[in-house]
Write a protein that holds these residues in place. Structure first.
Motif, PDB file in Angstrom:
ATOM      1  N   GLY A 183     -10.430   0.053  10.112  1.00 30.66           N
ATOM      2  CA  GLY A 183     -10.860  -1.113  10.879  1.00 30.66           C
ATOM      3  C   GLY A 183     -10.489  -2.446  10.251  1.00 30.66           C
ATOM      4  N   ALA A 184     -11.005  -2.707   9.034  1.00 33.51           N
ATOM      5  CA  ALA A 184     -10.759  -4.010   8.417  1.00 33.51           C
ATOM      6  C   ALA A 184      -9.628  -3.952   7.397  1.00 33.51           C
ATOM      7  CB  ALA A 184     -12.042  -4.477   7.737  1.00 33.51           C
ATOM      8  N   GLY A 185      -8.933  -2.830   7.334  1.00 33.14           N
ATOM      9  CA  GLY A 185      -7.863  -2.670   6.337  1.00 33.14           C
ATOM     10  C   GLY A 185      -6.670  -3.524   6.691  1.00 33.14           C
ATOM     11  N   PHE A 186      -6.172  -4.291   5.736  1.00 31.28           N
ATOM     12  CA  PHE A 186      -5.106  -5.251   6.026  1.00 31.28           C
ATOM     13  C   PHE A 186      -3.807  -4.570   6.439  1.00 31.28           C
ATOM     14  CE2 PHE A 186      -7.744  -7.930   3.222  1.00 31.28           C
ATOM     15  CZ  PHE A 186      -7.901  -9.012   4.055  1.00 31.28           C
ATOM     16  N   VAL A 187      -3.286  -3.729   5.551  1.00 28.83           N
ATOM     17  CA  VAL A 187      -1.929  -3.211   5.783  1.00 28.83           C
ATOM     18  C   VAL A 187      -1.924  -2.103   6.834  1.00 28.83           C
ATOM     19  CG1 VAL A 187       0.073  -2.128   4.676  1.00 28.83           C
ATOM     20  CG2 VAL A 187      -1.240  -3.873   3.448  1.00 28.83           C
ATOM     21  N   SER A 188      -2.907  -1.188   6.741  1.00 29.79           N
ATOM     22  CA  SER A 188      -2.877  -0.057   7.685  1.00 29.79           C
ATOM     23  C   SER A 188      -3.015  -0.564   9.119  1.00 29.79           C
ATOM     24  CB  SER A 188      -3.973   0.951   7.353  1.00 29.79           C
ATOM     25  OG  SER A 188      -5.247   0.358   7.459  1.00 29.79           O
ATOM     26  N   GLY A 230      -6.786  15.036   7.949  1.00 24.35           N
ATOM     27  CA  GLY A 230      -6.320  13.806   8.613  1.00 24.35           C
ATOM     28  C   GLY A 230      -4.872  13.492   8.270  1.00 24.35           C
ATOM     29  N   THR A 231      -4.605  12.202   7.950  1.00 22.93           N
ATOM     30  CA  THR A 231      -3.218  11.827   7.630  1.00 22.93           C
ATOM     31  C   THR A 231      -2.775  12.376   6.269  1.00 22.93           C
ATOM     32  OG1 THR A 231      -4.041   9.707   6.857  1.00 22.93           O
ATOM     33  CG2 THR A 231      -3.095   9.754   9.068  1.00 22.93           C
ATOM     34  N   GLY A 232      -3.670  13.053   5.570  1.00 27.65           N
ATOM     35  CA  GLY A 232      -3.271  13.818   4.382  1.00 27.65           C
ATOM     36  C   GLY A 232      -2.258  14.891   4.755  1.00 27.65           C
ATOM     37  N   LEU A 233      -2.057  15.091   6.044  1.00 28.40           N
ATOM     38  CA  LEU A 233      -1.036  16.043   6.500  1.00 28.40           C
ATOM     39  C   LEU A 233       0.380  15.570   6.129  1.00 28.40           C
ATOM     40  CD1 LEU A 233      -0.345  18.598   8.164  1.00 28.40           C
ATOM     41  CD2 LEU A 233      -0.156  17.114  10.167  1.00 28.40           C
ATOM     42  N   ALA A 234       0.563  14.251   5.983  1.00 22.60           N
ATOM     43  CA  ALA A 234       1.935  13.719   5.818  1.00 22.60           C
ATOM     44  C   ALA A 234       2.721  14.435   4.701  1.00 22.60           C
ATOM     45  CB  ALA A 234       1.884  12.211   5.601  1.00 22.60           C
ATOM     46  N   PRO A 235       2.223  14.449   3.461  1.00 22.75           N
ATOM     47  CA  PRO A 235       3.039  15.095   2.408  1.00 22.75           C
ATOM     48  C   PRO A 235       3.159  16.604   2.608  1.00 22.75           C
ATOM     49  CG  PRO A 235       0.861  14.508   1.552  1.00 22.75           C
ATOM     50  CD  PRO A 235       0.964  13.896   2.922  1.00 22.75           C
ATOM     51  N   CYS A 276      -5.793  10.473  -0.718  1.00 24.04           N
ATOM     52  CA  CYS A 276      -5.417   9.187  -0.103  1.00 24.04           C
ATOM     53  C   CYS A 276      -6.557   8.207  -0.336  1.00 24.04           C
ATOM     54  CB  CYS A 276      -5.203   9.333   1.391  1.00 24.04           C
ATOM     55  SG  CYS A 276      -3.944  10.486   1.817  1.00 24.04           S
ATOM     56  N   SER A 277      -6.725   7.802  -1.583  1.00 22.10           N
ATOM     57  CA  SER A 277      -7.810   6.890  -1.892  1.00 22.10           C
ATOM     58  C   SER A 277      -7.613   5.579  -1.137  1.00 22.10           C
ATOM     59  CB  SER A 277      -7.831   6.659  -3.392  1.00 22.10           C
ATOM     60  OG  SER A 277      -8.393   5.434  -3.663  1.00 22.10           O
ATOM     61  N   ARG A 278      -8.670   5.080  -0.517  1.00 23.07           N
ATOM     62  CA  ARG A 278      -8.523   3.852   0.284  1.00 23.07           C
ATOM     63  C   ARG A 278      -9.221   2.671  -0.356  1.00 23.07           C
ATOM     64  NH1 ARG A 278      -8.199   7.972   4.194  1.00 23.07           N
ATOM     65  NH2 ARG A 278      -6.194   7.718   5.167  1.00 23.07           N
ATOM     66  N   THR A 279      -9.547   2.831  -1.648  1.00 25.07           N
ATOM     67  CA  THR A 279     -10.236   1.723  -2.308  1.00 25.07           C
ATOM     68  C   THR A 279      -9.256   0.596  -2.573  1.00 25.07           C
ATOM     69  OG1 THR A 279      -9.849   2.904  -4.347  1.00 25.07           O
ATOM     70  CG2 THR A 279     -12.059   3.037  -3.427  1.00 25.07           C
ATOM     71  N   PRO A 280      -9.718  -0.654  -2.511  1.00 28.94           N
ATOM     72  CA  PRO A 280      -8.807  -1.766  -2.728  1.00 28.94           C
ATOM     73  C   PRO A 280      -8.303  -1.792  -4.168  1.00 28.94           C
ATOM     74  CG  PRO A 280     -11.024  -2.523  -2.128  1.00 28.94           C
ATOM     75  CD  PRO A 280     -11.088  -1.054  -2.284  1.00 28.94           C
ATOM     76  N   ARG A 281      -7.026  -2.218  -4.345  1.00 28.25           N
ATOM     77  CA  ARG A 281      -6.513  -2.360  -5.707  1.00 28.25           C
ATOM     78  C   ARG A 281      -6.600  -3.807  -6.121  1.00 28.25           C
ATOM     79  NH1 ARG A 281      -3.572   1.808  -2.858  1.00 28.25           N
ATOM     80  NH2 ARG A 281      -4.946   0.793  -1.461  1.00 28.25           N
ATOM     81  N   HIS A 286       2.790   8.628   8.356  1.00 29.79           N
ATOM     82  CA  HIS A 286       1.630   8.823   9.239  1.00 29.79           C
ATOM     83  C   HIS A 286       0.549   7.870   8.747  1.00 29.79           C
ATOM     84  CE1 HIS A 286       2.805  13.343   9.945  1.00 29.79           C
ATOM     85  NE2 HIS A 286       3.740  12.491  10.331  1.00 29.79           N
ATOM     86  N   VAL A 287       0.230   6.879   9.542  1.00 29.14           N
ATOM     87  CA  VAL A 287      -0.694   5.844   9.057  1.00 29.14           C
ATOM     88  C   VAL A 287      -1.945   5.791   9.922  1.00 29.14           C
ATOM     89  CG1 VAL A 287      -0.970   3.404   8.501  1.00 29.14           C
ATOM     90  CG2 VAL A 287       1.263   4.475   8.259  1.00 29.14           C
ATOM     91  N   ARG A 288      -3.102   5.811   9.263  1.00 27.76           N
ATOM     92  CA  ARG A 288      -4.360   5.614   9.988  1.00 27.76           C
ATOM     93  C   ARG A 288      -4.842   4.189   9.740  1.00 27.76           C
ATOM     94  NH1 ARG A 288      -8.585   8.712  11.613  1.00 27.76           N
ATOM     95  NH2 ARG A 288      -7.852  10.554  10.528  1.00 27.76           N
ATOM     96  N   ARG A 320       0.868  -1.187   0.000  1.00 25.79           N
ATOM     97  CA  ARG A 320       0.000   0.000   0.000  1.00 25.79           C
ATOM     98  C   ARG A 320       0.897   1.227   0.000  1.00 25.79           C
ATOM     99  NH1 ARG A 320      -2.964  -3.658  -0.747  1.00 25.79           N
ATOM    100  NH2 ARG A 320      -4.788  -4.296   0.482  1.00 25.79           N
ATOM    101  N   VAL A 321       0.383   2.313  -0.583  1.00 21.32           N
ATOM    102  CA  VAL A 321       1.237   3.503  -0.629  1.00 21.32           C
ATOM    103  C   VAL A 321       0.950   4.440   0.550  1.00 21.32           C
ATOM    104  CG1 VAL A 321       1.636   3.444  -3.112  1.00 21.32           C
ATOM    105  CG2 VAL A 321      -0.331   4.701  -2.235  1.00 21.32           C
ATOM    106  N   TYR A 322       2.009   5.043   1.069  1.00 21.66           N
ATOM    107  CA  TYR A 322       1.915   6.036   2.154  1.00 21.66           C
ATOM    108  C   TYR A 322       2.861   7.184   1.821  1.00 21.66           C
ATOM    109  CZ  TYR A 322      -0.603   2.325   4.391  1.00 21.66           C
ATOM    110  OH  TYR A 322      -1.537   1.350   4.638  1.00 21.66           O
ATOM    111  N   SER A 323       2.427   8.392   2.160  1.00 18.61           N
ATOM    112  CA  SER A 323       3.248   9.559   1.839  1.00 18.61           C
ATOM    113  C   SER A 323       4.382   9.687   2.847  1.00 18.61           C
ATOM    114  CB  SER A 323       2.397  10.821   1.895  1.00 18.61           C
ATOM    115  OG  SER A 323       1.381  10.736   0.927  1.00 18.61           O
ATOM    116  N   ALA A 324       5.556  10.012   2.345  1.00 17.71           N
ATOM    117  CA  ALA A 324       6.660  10.325   3.261  1.00 17.71           C
ATOM    118  C   ALA A 324       6.282  11.618   3.974  1.00 17.71           C
ATOM    119  CB  ALA A 324       7.947  10.505   2.475  1.00 17.71           C
TER     120      ALA A 324
END
Ligand SMILES: Cc1cc2nc3c(=O)[nH]c(=O)nc-3n(C[C@H](O)[C@H](O)[C@H](O)COP(=O)(O)OP(=O)(O)OC[C@H]3O[C@@H](n4cnc5c(N)ncnc54)[C@H](O)[C@@H]3O)c2cc1C
Length: 275
Positions: free
Chosen positions: A112-117, A155-160, A270-275, A107-109, A90-94
């Protein structure tokens, strides 16, 4: 080519055959050239988790250090994989500008059921190894621009956005930077104290925090897009917008209404839709 021929049946022709060969040739050349250009980089980087800090009920700040240098620019995002969910990337912003020691914050949120986060927030700990992919994304600072800057983060969109602010702290003397940080409630404003410290240190930086769903929050209340609108006009500014797809959409709508030229807006959802 065989599949195309088989499924096109009688409609296939010599011209189609040649056109598809040419198209595949162009694509293959581009891919080979890009792979050659990237030949010095590994396919992925091993990184050690140095710190893991829970900042709210479901947000963690994770600092890791790649074993080999990983070059990126503030504002870019990086694919992450951990041993608790092998082969799920999964991608996360530095969340920091590149440092001398090479360490990178995320910064990771946890969804609930999200695997990687949820693995990154609840299970990963200092000493764990994670894998990182090559950096991507174009939401980076235009160093030639002299315009003042407005950053809008949800939210965690603050990271970048934080990475971009950090990059500015190294060189900026002339550009005013206004940061709007929105969240549902106080708990979600997980890095506000750090933003306030930066604002106290750098006179060109101002921070406005807002909660959309916290009647007792002392500060701005409501949707962050509306609040940005209230503080305008912003026609002469460069914009960075980062957050959930809904937050980014409503901010872009507000900016369009305020006639901010789209060419001055860089955004990332920060799209959270599954790929
Ligand atoms: C460019 C970019 C940058 C990003 N940067 C960050 C970042 O800096 N920080 C960050 O935290 N995330 C970031 N993300 C999101 C991140 O990439 C993941 O999509 C997110 O962490 C979810 O991954 P997951 O494996 O936990 O969830 P998955 O297992 O992939 O499941 C996600 C899906 O499950 C559903 N879902 C699961 N749990 C819930 C829940 N509790 N509520 C609602 N829906 C749920 C959702 O419908 C969602 O579609 C970014 C995304 C993009 C595209």
């Amino acid at each position: 080519m065989d599949a195309l021929r088989a499924f096109a049946g009688d409609q296939w022709s010599v011209e189609f055959d040649q056109a598809w060969r040419d198209a595949y040739g162009v694509i293959a050349q581009k891919m080979i050239a890009a792979a050659d250009e990237d030949a010095n980089n590994p396919p992925y980087w091993h990184a050690e988790v140095l710190y893991h800090e829970r900042r709210s009920r479901d947000i963690a700040v994770i600092t890791c250090r790649p074993m080999q240098p990983l070059e990126y620019r503030a504002g870019q995002y990086i694919s992450v994989e951990c041993k608790y969910q092998p082969r799920l990337w999964r991608v996360y912003s530095a969340a920091n500008a590149p440092r001398k020691d090479g360490s990178i914050d995320f910064h990771v949120r946890a969804l609930g059921a999200g695997f990687v986060s949820s693995a990154l927030v609840w299970r990963v700990q200092p000493g764990d190894m994670i894998r990182l992919g090559a950096p991507m994304g174009a939401m980076t600072l235009d160093r030639r621009s002299t315009r003042d800057i407005v950053c809008v983060a949800g939210g965690t969109g603050l990271a970048p956005i934080k990475a971009i602010i950090e990059e500015l702290t190294r060189a900026n003397r002339t550009r005013w930077v206004h940061v709007f940080f929105g969240a549902k409630d106080r708990d979600d404003l997980y890095d506000l104290a750090c933003l306030h410290r930066l604002a106290a240190r750098y006179p060109w930086l101002s921070v406005v925090a807002a909660c959309s769903d916290d009647p007792e929050f002392v500060g701005e209340r409501g949707n962050i897009a509306d609040i940005v609108g209230r503080y305008g006009p912003w026609r002469e500014h460069d914009f960075f917008v980062s957050g959930s797809p809904g937050m980014v959409r409503s901010t872009l709508r507000t900016l369009a209404e305020m006639q901010v030229p789209s060419i001055r807006i860089k955004y990332g959802a920060c799209s959270r839709t599954p790929r």
